[in-house]
Design a protein around this motif. Structure first.
Motif, mmCIF file in Angstrom:
data_model
loop_
_atom_site.group_PDB
_atom_site.id
_atom_site.type_symbol
_atom_site.label_atom_id
_atom_site.label_comp_id
_atom_site.label_asym_id
_atom_site.label_seq_id
_atom_site.Cartn_x
_atom_site.Cartn_y
_atom_site.Cartn_z
ATOM 1 N N ASN A 18 8.852 -3.406 -3.861
ATOM 2 C CA ASN A 18 7.963 -3.759 -2.762
ATOM 3 C C ASN A 18 8.229 -5.191 -2.315
ATOM 4 O OD1 ASN A 18 5.606 -4.243 -1.230
ATOM 5 N ND2 ASN A 18 4.623 -2.547 -2.342
ATOM 6 N N GLY A 44 2.756 -1.970 -6.438
ATOM 7 C CA GLY A 44 1.810 -1.145 -5.690
ATOM 8 C C GLY A 44 0.723 -0.492 -6.501
ATOM 9 N N GLU A 67 -2.512 -0.822 -7.524
ATOM 10 C CA GLU A 67 -3.599 -1.750 -7.217
ATOM 11 C C GLU A 67 -4.930 -1.337 -7.820
ATOM 12 O OE1 GLU A 67 -3.875 -3.679 -3.660
ATOM 13 O OE2 GLU A 67 -1.775 -3.458 -3.098
#
Ligand SMILES: Nc1ncnc2c1ncn2[C@@H]1O[C@H](COP(=O)(O)OP(=O)(O)OP(=O)(O)O)[C@@H](O)[C@H]1O
Ligand SMILES: [Mg+2]
Length: 514
Positions: free
Chosen positions: A97, A169, A171
């Motif tokens: 990411n 990612g 989260e």
């Protein structure tokens, strides 16, 4: 592959952006770190390697070149470890990411991948915010000090793998790591007072002098025989100082954070510092600087009190180094090929005996010293230093009658009320200027705010000639008179204010002219 990300470094108590560029190419496995790093930075490669492996990631078997830019500023400490690890993991595409580009990374790594606290997080965040950076990843242990800075996003992580999971990612666990902004007023409260003025019997003159000093930010020298209560009075002093404003608290916290003296559980300092370096302290520990440049005692006393007990016991060289900070409110220290400036605006409270036996000038005790001994003792304090101390006050022994009296002395809280009122007048006076108090008035400000009537001018002229005052002492008397007028709530300085301010300069003549 090449990766670029951001970290921050410290110069003095201000931060600067550091870009970490990591390049991985084939060939003989090797790690090269360039960009003026100190030993702690150079050792980072071993910590980063182990942290990456022990967190379950792959350490690339490639030729790795890391550049810390700008290359012309020295980088100190282990603060870049986290950024270096993330750089390698992005360059080796273990973090895919691209959001890592938005963050500034701060943190030391231990070999098992735990992120360890670092010094100077608060000042770095403040500098970074002022340069427009808004997203930060910091060590979990530093979260408290970071929580007083608003309008930025801060995430405080415990381990390298938590950071990598977040960047990749995942989260769902993030909520725990967001640092929520706190308000200063929630925790700022009156300085808890260890010693109260109500315990100090008599000593009206000295108490009055300390009240003026607290109200206007003036320096004080207390002279008197052993056991008269000088140290006791100094210990009470911080209790009557005005509370720290948020801006002052941030300044103080910045300095303590850089020095690694911050209580990480509290995060921000809400009490005015009270520093009492011993007379055997080295010059570097007082001024700061040294190999691992950090602020010294006089900067740790910034916005608070520097108490030098038994003043002439300090070395002459050490006393002389106080000249610049007493005048300018900061100290400049030289290091190999650069100079660093630390804030050092403190109220100096110094105490001393008037001679080696302690009784010279006492109204009821015999001094056994020769004039030469007394002269030698007092000459440790040079004219320029004495000149910078606005208020000189005698603290003589109190009588048995005073000591045993049942009456209550005025408590700290009452004195503080008057000090606060006088400070409020000063805040209003200087609302469009940089000062916080009368003692810090510049020459033009002194002219503007200390206008004298004819009778006041006449008094000043007599004192100037008779006491052989310097121009600096003249201006300092005006500032003290301004504070005395503020304590009284009087707009214009009156002759009695000038007379009292002058009386605090009489001791040079009594003691230093023998
Ligand atoms: N004015 C006072 N009221 C009540 N107690 C006092 C007073 N002055 C001194 N004392 C008592 O004497 C002790 C010694 O006082 P202190 O240490 O402040 O003296 P000093 O002036 O600093 O002496 P020295 O010059 O030896 O450092 C205090 O801890 C206190 O118990
Ligand atoms: Mg003492």
């Amino acid at each position: 592959m090449l990766s670029k990300l951001k970290s921050f470094g410290l110069q003095g108590i201000d931060g600067f952006l550091v870009e970490i560029e990591t390049d991985l190419v084939g060939g003989v496995p090797h790690f090269e770190l360039v960009g003026l790093g100190d030993t702690a930075v150079k050792e980072a490669k071993e910590r980063v390697k182990s942290a990456i492996k022990n967190s379950g990631y792959e350490y690339p078997v490639k030729h790795t070149t890391v550049n810390l830019a700008p290359a012309d500023i020295k980088k100190e400490g282990p603060i870049y470890d986290l950024g270096l690890a993330i750089g390698i993991l992005t360059a080796s595409e273990q973090i895919v990411n691209k959001k890592y580009k938005d963050f500034i990374f701060l943190g030391e790594l231990s070999l098992d991948g735990t992120i360890k606290k670092v010094k100077g997080v608060l000042p770095m965040l403040i500098s970074a915010r002022s340069q427009g950076y808004t997203k930060f990843i910091i060590p979990y242990e530093n979260r408290e000090e970071a929580s007083y800075i608003s309008n930025i996003e801060i995430y405080a992580f415990r381990t390298l793998s938590d950071v990598v999971n977040y960047l990749n990612g995942m989260e769902n666990f993030l909520y725990n790591y967001i640092v929520k902004t706190k308000s200063y007023s929630e925790i700022a409260k009156t300085t808890p007072n260890k010693l109260d003025f109500e315990n100090v019997k008599g000593q009206k003159m000295a108490k009055r002098a300390l009240e003026i000093a607290a109200a206007g930010g003036h320096n004080v020298l207390m002279i008197g025989p052993p056991g008269s209560g000088k140290s006791m009075l100094a210990k009470c002093f911080s209790g009557i100082l005005p509370n720290l404003t948020f801006e002052e608290a941030l300044e103080v916290t910045k300095i303590h954070s850089v020095a690694g003296e911050l209580d990480l559980k509290k995060g921000i300092i809400t009490e005015r510092p009270f520093r009492t370096p011993h007379h055997t302290a080295t010059t570097v520990s007082l001024t700061g600087g040294g190999v691992h440049s950090k602020p010294g005692e006089i900067s740790l006393a910034h916005n608070g009190v520097l108490f030098l007990d038994e003043f002439p016991e300090y070395s002459r060289q050490l006393i002389e180094t106080l000249r610049q900070p007493l005048e300018d409110g900061y100290i400049t220290v030289a290091r190999a090929n650069q100079t660093i400036t630390y804030p050092a605006s403190f109220t100096l409270i110094a105490s001393m005996n008037p001679c080696p036996c302690g009784n010279y000038g006492s109204k009821d005790r015999e001094c056994t010293c020769t004039p030469t001994q007394i002269h030698k003792y007092l000459s440790k304090l040079s004219g320029p230093i004495m000149d910078r101390i606005d208020i000189h006050v005698e603290v003589d022994n109190i009588s048995y009658h005073e000591l045993s009296a049942e009456n209550k002395e005025e408590p700290t809280s009452k004195i503080k009320e008057r000090v606060d009122k006088a400070r409020a007048i000063q805040l209003e006076r200087f609302k469009n200027e940089k000062n916080f108090n009368n003692a810090k008035m510049s020459v033009p400000q002194t002219k503007k705010y200390c206008k004298l009537s004819k009778p006041c001018q006449d008094l000043m002229e007599i004192a100037f000639t008779n006491l052989k005052l310097s121009a600096r002492a003249h201006d300092r008397i005006l500032k003290v008179a301004r504070t005395i007028a503020d304590l009284e709530g009087t707009e214009e300085i009156q002759p009695n204010h000038i007379a009292e301010a002058i009386s605090y300069r009489g001791l040079d003549r009594k003691y230093w002219s023998i």
